[in-house]
Scaffold this motif. Structure first.
Motif, short mmCIF file in Angstrom:
data_model
loop_
_atom_site.label_atom_id
_atom_site.label_comp_id
_atom_site.label_asym_id
_atom_site.label_seq_id
_atom_site.Cartn_x
_atom_site.Cartn_y
_atom_site.Cartn_z
N PHE A 12 40.59 42.31 37.49
CA PHE A 12 39.29 42.85 37.84
C PHE A 12 38.66 42.09 39.01
O PHE A 12 37.73 42.59 39.64
N PHE A 13 39.13 40.88 39.30
CA PHE A 13 38.51 40.06 40.32
C PHE A 13 39.34 39.98 41.60
O PHE A 13 38.94 39.34 42.56
N ARG A 14 40.50 40.59 41.64
CA ARG A 14 41.34 40.53 42.83
C ARG A 14 40.71 41.30 43.97
O ARG A 14 39.98 42.27 43.77
N GLY A 15 41.02 40.85 45.19
CA GLY A 15 40.46 41.54 46.34
C GLY A 15 41.05 42.91 46.56
O GLY A 15 40.45 43.75 47.22
N ASP A 16 42.25 43.15 46.03
CA ASP A 16 42.87 44.45 46.22
C ASP A 16 42.64 45.36 45.03
O ASP A 16 43.46 46.21 44.70
N ALA A 17 41.53 45.17 44.34
CA ALA A 17 41.23 46.05 43.21
C ALA A 17 41.05 47.47 43.72
O ALA A 17 40.62 47.71 44.84
N LYS A 18 41.38 48.41 42.86
CA LYS A 18 41.37 49.80 43.30
C LYS A 18 39.96 50.25 43.63
O LYS A 18 39.73 50.88 44.64
N ARG A 72 33.12 46.00 36.17
CA ARG A 72 33.37 45.99 34.74
C ARG A 72 33.94 44.64 34.30
O ARG A 72 33.61 44.14 33.21
N GLY A 73 34.80 44.06 35.11
CA GLY A 73 35.32 42.74 34.79
C GLY A 73 34.23 41.69 34.76
O GLY A 73 34.20 40.81 33.89
N ILE A 82 22.37 41.56 24.54
CA ILE A 82 23.76 41.94 24.29
C ILE A 82 23.98 43.45 24.42
O ILE A 82 24.95 43.90 25.05
N PRO A 83 23.11 44.31 23.85
CA PRO A 83 23.33 45.76 24.04
C PRO A 83 23.31 46.19 25.50
O PRO A 83 24.10 47.05 25.92
N LEU A 84 22.41 45.61 26.30
CA LEU A 84 22.38 45.96 27.72
C LEU A 84 23.65 45.49 28.42
O LEU A 84 24.16 46.17 29.33
N SER A 85 24.15 44.34 28.04
CA SER A 85 25.39 43.86 28.64
C SER A 85 26.56 44.78 28.28
O SER A 85 27.44 45.05 29.11
N ILE A 86 26.57 45.29 27.05
CA ILE A 86 27.62 46.25 26.65
C ILE A 86 27.47 47.55 27.45
O ILE A 86 28.46 48.17 27.86
N ALA A 87 26.22 47.97 27.70
CA ALA A 87 26.00 49.18 28.50
C ALA A 87 26.52 48.99 29.93
O ALA A 87 27.02 49.94 30.54
N CYS A 88 26.42 47.78 30.45
CA CYS A 88 26.96 47.52 31.80
C CYS A 88 28.48 47.57 31.82
O CYS A 88 29.09 47.85 32.86
N LEU A 113 25.87 38.81 41.67
CA LEU A 113 27.11 39.24 42.30
C LEU A 113 27.46 40.68 41.96
O LEU A 113 27.96 41.43 42.79
N SER A 114 27.16 41.10 40.75
CA SER A 114 27.50 42.46 40.34
C SER A 114 26.56 43.49 40.98
O SER A 114 26.88 44.69 40.99
#
Length: 234
Positions: free
Chosen positions: A58-64, A71-72, A139-145, A229-230
């Protein structure tokens, strides 16, 4: 010369001037020793496979897509929140149960120490409790993200309140650390004796609570950085 007026022709054969020599074949060309081509260098062994982090894809620069990267980050964020909750629970439990009574009595006075006797330590417990309550509710908001990583409103909400929780935790930890330091060392200028000479268990437990709270504050700072960052477009 003939009398009939006819002329005679004389043919002269001119032979080779080197009549005594034989045909000699030309010498063969000089040959050199032809060296064989050098052997090809052996191929280096393949590099060992790299150990990848659980969420490295999820953190690679060549992520799709940027959505996968977000999400990562959200998955990593929820783990950090759980660690921060554990650190703050340990800090509150350690400070909230900090109580010691000396086993001797002098002139009808019993020496007793409790965290509620110090306003700074009481503020420490209240500030960490507020930050802990927010982390549990987040926690619920983090799950929603995680489910909808493209949504920016929940992440912006979390970023703002993460900063507030971080400020509360740092303020409470700083106030408690000042009191604990003074209790350990005293003050020669103010003629204050070290409080921890007698109440050693009380000071050790309060010191552990401050350390646990500072660990929680460091985790909250990392959570703030991940939230910022996100929110990037890319």
């Amino acid at each position: 010369m003939n009398s009939g007026g006819a002329t005679s022709s004389t043919t002269i054969d001119i032979g080779s001037t080197d009549a005594g020599t034989k045909d000699i074949a030309p010498p063969p060309p000089a040959t050199k020793d032809v060296l064989p081509p050098p052997a090809a260098a052996p191929l280096p062994p393949p590099p060992p496979p790299r150990r990848r982090f659980l969420f490295s894809r999820f953190f690679r620069g060549d992520a799709k897509t940027p959505r996968r990267r977000k999400r990562g980050l959200a998955i990593f964020d929820i783990f950090l929140r759980l660690f921060a909750i554990a650190a703050l629970v340990a800090a509150i439990a350690s400070m909230g149960t900090d109580d010691e009574t000396l086993p001797f009595i002098t002139f009808n006075f019993q020496f007793h120490a409790n965290f509620a006797d110090f306003p700074a330590l009481l503020f420490f417990v209240i500030a960490d409790a507020i930050a802990l309550g927010y982390l549990v509710l987040s926690i619920p908001l983090s799950i929603a993200c995680i489910i909808r990583p493209a949504l920016a409103c929940p992440r912006l909400f979390l970023l703002i309140f993460d900063l507030i929780a971080f400020a509360l935790t740092v303020a409470g930890s700083s106030a408690a650390a000042a009191i604990v330091y003074l209790a350990h060392t005293g003050s020669s200028k103010a003629n204050w004796l070290a409080f921890c000479i007698r109440f050693q268990d009380f000071c050790q437990q309060s010191s552990g609570a401050v350390i646990a709270s500072l660990v929680g504050a460091a985790i909250l700072l990392l959570i703030v950085a991940l939230s910022a960052l996100s929110l990037r477009r890319r």
